[in-house]
Design a protein around this motif. Structure first.
Motif, PDB file in Angstrom:
ATOM      1  N   HIS A   1      -9.872  12.652   2.028  1.00  0.00           N
ATOM      2  CA  HIS A   1     -10.894  11.937   1.584  1.00  0.00           C
ATOM      3  C   HIS A   1     -10.080  10.356   1.435  1.00  0.00           C
ATOM      4  CE1 HIS A   1     -14.075  10.011  -0.855  1.00  0.00           C
ATOM      5  NE2 HIS A   1     -15.379  11.066  -0.605  1.00  0.00           N
ATOM      6  N   PRO A   2     -11.018   9.620   1.535  1.00  0.00           N
ATOM      7  CA  PRO A   2     -10.455   8.381   1.006  1.00  0.00           C
ATOM      8  C   PRO A   2     -10.359   8.108   0.395  1.00  0.00           C
ATOM      9  CG  PRO A   2     -12.613   8.330   3.048  1.00  0.00           C
ATOM     10  CD  PRO A   2     -12.281   9.569   2.971  1.00  0.00           C
ATOM     11  N   GLY A   3     -10.625   8.070  -1.044  1.00  0.00           N
ATOM     12  CA  GLY A   3     -10.766   7.929  -2.295  1.00  0.00           C
ATOM     13  C   GLY A   3      -9.074   8.510  -3.063  1.00  0.00           C
ATOM     14  N   GLN A   4      -8.962  10.225  -1.965  1.00  0.00           N
ATOM     15  CA  GLN A   4      -8.285  10.936  -2.592  1.00  0.00           C
ATOM     16  C   GLN A   4      -6.706   9.635  -1.805  1.00  0.00           C
ATOM     17  OE1 GLN A   4      -8.561  14.497  -0.664  1.00  0.00           O
ATOM     18  NE2 GLN A   4      -7.408  15.003  -2.109  1.00  0.00           N
ATOM     19  N   LEU A   5      -6.831   9.227  -0.395  1.00  0.00           N
ATOM     20  CA  LEU A   5      -5.478   8.198  -0.348  1.00  0.00           C
ATOM     21  C   LEU A   5      -5.910   6.633  -0.442  1.00  0.00           C
ATOM     22  CD1 LEU A   5      -6.437   8.829   3.445  1.00  0.00           C
ATOM     23  CD2 LEU A   5      -4.213   9.484   2.552  1.00  0.00           C
ATOM     24  N   LYS A   6      -6.468   6.086  -1.283  1.00  0.00           N
ATOM     25  CA  LYS A   6      -6.607   4.883  -1.812  1.00  0.00           C
ATOM     26  C   LYS A   6      -5.660   5.477  -3.292  1.00  0.00           C
ATOM     27  CE  LYS A   6      -9.699   4.407  -5.113  1.00  0.00           C
ATOM     28  NZ  LYS A   6     -10.616   4.823  -5.779  1.00  0.00           N
ATOM     29  N   ASP A   7      -6.328   6.657  -4.253  1.00  0.00           N
ATOM     30  CA  ASP A   7      -5.245   6.791  -4.844  1.00  0.00           C
ATOM     31  C   ASP A   7      -4.408   7.197  -5.149  1.00  0.00           C
ATOM     32  OD1 ASP A   7      -8.018   6.701  -6.095  1.00  0.00           O
ATOM     33  OD2 ASP A   7      -7.618   9.147  -6.487  1.00  0.00           O
ATOM     34  N   ALA A   8      -3.297   7.993  -4.491  1.00  0.00           N
ATOM     35  CA  ALA A   8      -2.177   7.422  -3.724  1.00  0.00           C
ATOM     36  C   ALA A   8      -1.347   6.780  -3.350  1.00  0.00           C
ATOM     37  CB  ALA A   8      -1.967   8.528  -2.332  1.00  0.00           C
ATOM     38  N   VAL A   9      -1.921   5.848  -3.080  1.00  0.00           N
ATOM     39  CA  VAL A   9      -1.183   3.653  -3.471  1.00  0.00           C
ATOM     40  C   VAL A   9      -2.003   2.470  -4.144  1.00  0.00           C
ATOM     41  CG1 VAL A   9      -0.714   4.732  -0.858  1.00  0.00           C
ATOM     42  CG2 VAL A   9      -1.905   2.855  -1.893  1.00  0.00           C
ATOM     43  N   THR A  10      -2.138   4.025  -5.659  1.00  0.00           N
ATOM     44  CA  THR A  10      -2.401   2.568  -6.729  1.00  0.00           C
ATOM     45  C   THR A  10      -1.740   3.238  -7.369  1.00  0.00           C
ATOM     46  OG1 THR A  10      -4.624   1.973  -5.525  1.00  0.00           O
ATOM     47  CG2 THR A  10      -4.877   2.262  -8.041  1.00  0.00           C
ATOM     48  N   SER A  11      -1.164   2.559  -8.091  1.00  0.00           N
ATOM     49  CA  SER A  11      -0.360   2.746  -8.701  1.00  0.00           C
ATOM     50  C   SER A  11      -0.447   2.026 -10.166  1.00  0.00           C
ATOM     51  CB  SER A  11       1.274   1.999  -9.267  1.00  0.00           C
ATOM     52  OG  SER A  11       1.988   2.645  -7.725  1.00  0.00           O
ATOM     53  N   PRO A  12      -0.288   2.799 -11.632  1.00  0.00           N
ATOM     54  CA  PRO A  12      -0.440   2.407 -12.720  1.00  0.00           C
ATOM     55  C   PRO A  12      -0.716   0.958 -13.256  1.00  0.00           C
ATOM     56  CG  PRO A  12      -0.254   4.407 -13.243  1.00  0.00           C
ATOM     57  CD  PRO A  12       0.704   3.878 -11.895  1.00  0.00           C
ATOM     58  N   GLY A  13      -1.422  -0.280 -13.848  1.00  0.00           N
ATOM     59  CA  GLY A  13      -0.982  -1.065 -13.660  1.00  0.00           C
ATOM     60  C   GLY A  13       0.002  -2.163 -12.574  1.00  0.00           C
ATOM     61  N   GLY A  14      -0.331  -1.848 -10.834  1.00  0.00           N
ATOM     62  CA  GLY A  14       0.359  -2.853  -9.946  1.00  0.00           C
ATOM     63  C   GLY A  14      -0.508  -3.463  -9.087  1.00  0.00           C
ATOM     64  N   THR A  15      -0.132  -3.752  -8.259  1.00  0.00           N
ATOM     65  CA  THR A  15      -0.912  -4.473  -7.307  1.00  0.00           C
ATOM     66  C   THR A  15      -2.189  -4.724  -6.767  1.00  0.00           C
ATOM     67  OG1 THR A  15       0.483  -4.409  -5.785  1.00  0.00           O
ATOM     68  CG2 THR A  15       1.232  -5.611  -6.634  1.00  0.00           C
ATOM     69  N   THR A  16      -1.546  -3.041  -6.378  1.00  0.00           N
ATOM     70  CA  THR A  16      -2.793  -2.540  -5.652  1.00  0.00           C
ATOM     71  C   THR A  16      -4.713  -1.916  -6.627  1.00  0.00           C
ATOM     72  OG1 THR A  16      -1.594  -1.291  -4.000  1.00  0.00           O
ATOM     73  CG2 THR A  16      -4.165  -0.892  -4.144  1.00  0.00           C
ATOM     74  N   ILE A  17      -3.856  -1.906  -7.720  1.00  0.00           N
ATOM     75  CA  ILE A  17      -5.670  -1.728  -8.837  1.00  0.00           C
ATOM     76  C   ILE A  17      -6.095  -3.378  -8.882  1.00  0.00           C
ATOM     77  CG2 ILE A  17      -4.255  -1.487 -10.684  1.00  0.00           C
ATOM     78  CD1 ILE A  17      -6.891   0.171 -10.166  1.00  0.00           C
ATOM     79  N   ALA A  18      -5.142  -4.117  -9.235  1.00  0.00           N
ATOM     80  CA  ALA A  18      -5.403  -5.756  -8.972  1.00  0.00           C
ATOM     81  C   ALA A  18      -6.309  -6.097  -8.314  1.00  0.00           C
ATOM     82  CB  ALA A  18      -4.520  -6.602  -9.388  1.00  0.00           C
ATOM     83  N   GLY A  19      -6.149  -5.522  -7.040  1.00  0.00           N
ATOM     84  CA  GLY A  19      -6.753  -6.090  -5.468  1.00  0.00           C
ATOM     85  C   GLY A  19      -7.759  -5.234  -5.831  1.00  0.00           C
ATOM     86  N   LEU A  20      -7.709  -3.704  -5.970  1.00  0.00           N
ATOM     87  CA  LEU A  20      -9.263  -3.442  -6.123  1.00  0.00           C
ATOM     88  C   LEU A  20     -10.093  -4.084  -7.054  1.00  0.00           C
ATOM     89  CD1 LEU A  20      -8.100   0.676  -5.839  1.00  0.00           C
ATOM     90  CD2 LEU A  20      -8.990  -0.956  -3.575  1.00  0.00           C
ATOM     91  N   HIS A  21      -9.743  -4.210  -8.103  1.00  0.00           N
ATOM     92  CA  HIS A  21     -10.657  -4.307  -9.164  1.00  0.00           C
ATOM     93  C   HIS A  21     -10.911  -5.914  -8.845  1.00  0.00           C
ATOM     94  CE1 HIS A  21     -11.046  -6.779 -13.311  1.00  0.00           C
ATOM     95  NE2 HIS A  21     -12.314  -6.000 -12.883  1.00  0.00           N
ATOM     96  N   ALA A  22     -10.604  -6.329  -8.149  1.00  0.00           N
ATOM     97  CA  ALA A  22     -11.225  -7.885  -7.563  1.00  0.00           C
ATOM     98  C   ALA A  22     -11.961  -7.809  -6.690  1.00  0.00           C
ATOM     99  CB  ALA A  22     -10.268  -8.656  -6.602  1.00  0.00           C
ATOM    100  N   LEU A  23     -12.022  -6.405  -5.568  1.00  0.00           N
ATOM    101  CA  LEU A  23     -13.004  -6.310  -4.936  1.00  0.00           C
ATOM    102  C   LEU A  23     -14.443  -5.032  -5.107  1.00  0.00           C
ATOM    103  CD1 LEU A  23     -10.740  -3.747  -1.920  1.00  0.00           C
ATOM    104  CD2 LEU A  23     -11.819  -6.536  -1.752  1.00  0.00           C
ATOM    105  N   GLU A  24     -13.608  -4.285  -6.186  1.00  0.00           N
ATOM    106  CA  GLU A  24     -14.838  -4.558  -7.130  1.00  0.00           C
ATOM    107  C   GLU A  24     -16.679  -5.745  -7.352  1.00  0.00           C
ATOM    108  OE1 GLU A  24     -16.169  -0.677  -6.684  1.00  0.00           O
ATOM    109  OE2 GLU A  24     -14.265  -0.180  -6.125  1.00  0.00           O
TER     110      GLU A  24
END
Length: 273
Positions: free
Chosen positions: A225-248
């Motif tokens: 599932h795309p959500g699983q793949l997204k979670d696999a590259v989203t580290s706690p407190g990292g760059t990807t979650i910061a970008g995802l927050h901006a998208l949301e």
């Protein structure tokens, strides 16, 4: 039409999609320049089709209908009634008629031809040129099982094709028919972000496009599932979650869902439903 001999295909309408399909089927060896032809009232469209495919193009729709076993209706919805009036007496039970006209139902096609011929309605998209189209199709009551198999063969040769109930073809139009344009906007925006952060334009565009292609292949080839793949590259407190927050925060999910909905509704409007 044997499984090995080139198919005799005629395009009624020689625009971008007709050229893309013709080039894809030529590359797949399903047609040859001698067994593929098109018609279009516009000289520029005919010239482009001939230049891009090596197949002949004419202004005479009836000539193409008579010379072909498979007819691909590739015109704008508003010009379809006049086309059907013109070719009606030249379409017979030997023809498989494939319509890629957005929004136009199988019933309207049958009414326009005054018969329930072997009609199949398809919604492909332009990446068929590269063999990576996404298409949905529905068969009319006059279509034979071998006609359905033929359409599966043609459109799986240039990507992936799925048979769906006809009432869902407008949704296919909104998602995969219009979807490439939505993805191009995403690639352009990602590249703009890279340029804003200092990358050269050509580097940023290539990185963005390659990233989208790689992510799409991960979805298709892993089956996750795309959500699983997204979670696999989203580290706690990292760059990807910061970008995802901006998208949301920017409402990207809702905007993309709205785009599919708007395109689907417009397909329904174009079909006069």
């Amino acid at each position: 039409m044997s499984a090995t001999s080139p198919l005799r295909i005629g395009f009624l309408g020689a625009g971008q999609m007709a050229s893309a399909l013709a080039r894809g089927w030529l590359a797949a060896g399903l047609v040859t320049p001698a067994t593929c032809r098109a018609s279009d009232p516009h000289p520029d469209a005919r010239a482009r089709f001939q230049q891009q495919t090596g197949c002949p193009a004419t202004a005479d729709n009836r000539e193409v209908a008579t010379a072909s076993d498979i007819l691909v209706l590739a015109v704008k919805p508003q010009t379809l009634p006049a086309l059907l009036d013109e070719i009606r007496n030249h379409v017979t039970e030997k023809h498989v008629v494939i319509s890629i006209v957005a929004g136009v139902t199988l019933k309207r096609l049958a009414d326009g031809l005054l018969a329930n011929y072997r009609l199949i309605r398809v919604m492909p998209n332009t990446p068929c040129l590269l063999g990576v189209s996404a298409a949905g199709f529905a068969a009319g009551p006059g279509a034979k099982p071998e006609d359905v198999a033929l359409v599966e063969r043609l459109f799986n040769a240039v990507g992936k094709a799925f048979i769906v109930p006809e009432n869902l073809l407008d949704a296919v139009t909104g998602l995969s028919g219009s979807g490439p344009a939505f993805v191009y906007v995403m690639i352009e925006a990602l590249a703009d972000g890279g340029v804003r952060m200092g990358l050269a334009r050509d580097v940023a565009t290539t990185l963005a496009a390659q990233t989208v292609m790689g992510a799409a292949r991960m979805v298709l080839e892993t089956g996750q599932h795309p959500g699983q793949l997204k979670d696999a590259v989203t580290s706690p407190g990292g760059t990807t979650i910061a970008g995802l927050h901006a998208l949301e925060r920017g409402g990207v999910r809702a905007a993309l869902m709205d785009a599919v909905e708007a395109a689907t509704k417009r397909s329904t409007e174009l079909g006069g439903k």
